[in-house]
Design an enzyme around this catalytic site. Sequence first.
Site, PDB file in Angstrom:
ATOM      1  N   TYR A  25       0.845  -1.204   0.000  1.00 40.26           N
ATOM      2  CA  TYR A  25       0.000   0.000   0.000  1.00 40.26           C
ATOM      3  C   TYR A  25       0.880   1.254   0.000  1.00 40.26           C
ATOM      4  O   TYR A  25       0.630   2.199  -0.765  1.00 40.26           O
ATOM      5  CB  TYR A  25      -0.917  -0.035   1.227  1.00 40.26           C
ATOM      6  CG  TYR A  25      -1.700   1.226   1.464  1.00 40.26           C
ATOM      7  CD1 TYR A  25      -2.776   1.577   0.652  1.00 40.26           C
ATOM      8  CD2 TYR A  25      -1.354   2.095   2.510  1.00 40.26           C
ATOM      9  CE1 TYR A  25      -3.486   2.750   0.871  1.00 40.26           C
ATOM     10  CE2 TYR A  25      -2.060   3.266   2.731  1.00 40.26           C
ATOM     11  CZ  TYR A  25      -3.131   3.586   1.915  1.00 40.26           C
ATOM     12  OH  TYR A  25      -3.825   4.751   2.138  1.00 40.26           O
ATOM     13  N   GLU A  47     -11.377   6.385   5.504  1.00 29.90           N
ATOM     14  CA  GLU A  47     -10.767   7.202   6.554  1.00 29.90           C
ATOM     15  C   GLU A  47     -11.790   7.483   7.651  1.00 29.90           C
ATOM     16  O   GLU A  47     -11.460   7.516   8.839  1.00 29.90           O
ATOM     17  CB  GLU A  47     -10.230   8.513   5.978  1.00 29.90           C
ATOM     18  CG  GLU A  47      -8.997   8.366   5.104  1.00 29.90           C
ATOM     19  CD  GLU A  47      -7.752   7.922   5.876  1.00 29.90           C
ATOM     20  OE1 GLU A  47      -7.776   7.928   7.123  1.00 29.90           O
ATOM     21  OE2 GLU A  47      -6.763   7.556   5.225  1.00 29.90           O
ATOM     22  N   TRP A  55      -5.473   1.711  10.956  1.00 31.01           N
ATOM     23  CA  TRP A  55      -5.575   1.610   9.497  1.00 31.01           C
ATOM     24  C   TRP A  55      -5.456   0.152   9.052  1.00 31.01           C
ATOM     25  O   TRP A  55      -6.059  -0.256   8.065  1.00 31.01           O
ATOM     26  CB  TRP A  55      -4.522   2.481   8.822  1.00 31.01           C
ATOM     27  CG  TRP A  55      -4.514   2.330   7.327  1.00 31.01           C
ATOM     28  CD1 TRP A  55      -3.486   1.918   6.549  1.00 31.01           C
ATOM     29  CD2 TRP A  55      -5.614   2.567   6.428  1.00 31.01           C
ATOM     30  NE1 TRP A  55      -3.858   1.884   5.228  1.00 31.01           N
ATOM     31  CE2 TRP A  55      -5.162   2.280   5.120  1.00 31.01           C
ATOM     32  CE3 TRP A  55      -6.928   2.991   6.606  1.00 31.01           C
ATOM     33  CZ2 TRP A  55      -5.979   2.407   4.002  1.00 31.01           C
ATOM     34  CZ3 TRP A  55      -7.754   3.113   5.486  1.00 31.01           C
ATOM     35  CH2 TRP A  55      -7.273   2.827   4.209  1.00 31.01           C
TER      36      TRP A  55
END
Length: 200
Positions: A25, A47, A55
Amino acid sequence: MTDFVAADGLARCKWSGAAPEFLDYHDHEWGFPVSDDIRLFEKLCLESFQSGLSWRTILTKREGFRAAFDGFDFHKIARYNARDIDRLLNDESIVRHAGKIAAVINNAACAVKMVETEGKLASFFWGFEPNAEDLGPPQSQSTSETSIALARELKRRGWKFLGPTTVFAFMQAMGLINDHSEGCAIRAAADEARRKFQRP
């Protein structure tokens, strides 16, 4: 900040070494500019879901989120009804938070209206691209004047669950800024992508 040295011997941003899922990522998505409306909307939604969570939790469930929310096609999501909400609240492949699910549906309707007035979500969001000289050193801040302004404008337009910190993380990820650390091997590639990027 001490960088993380990956298996290839190259330094990366420290956070990219915190979990196995992060490196790909980090290397191929984070900080690279995006103009696709669906991807921009998806990132804002993810988000928002991350608020109060890690995350890693969201990234490992990203494909589940995409399946559950029709690929984050905001035109479809804006038409969700009570049956869809019930379906989502029972979907174990996503984070089942009633307020955040409701916010995604609300924000999808706001996105549809924004496209009608702005032409593209990308045109609106990239209008908030900050000047690099107005930012501190990479990864030294969690908000900025532009993220505060963008969050305020989104709130004025009816968007929910998107404060300045969430919006700043969105700006970092979608390449509105290059926040890769100075010693990160990917920083130059992100800079080059931003240089070649056609602003909408």
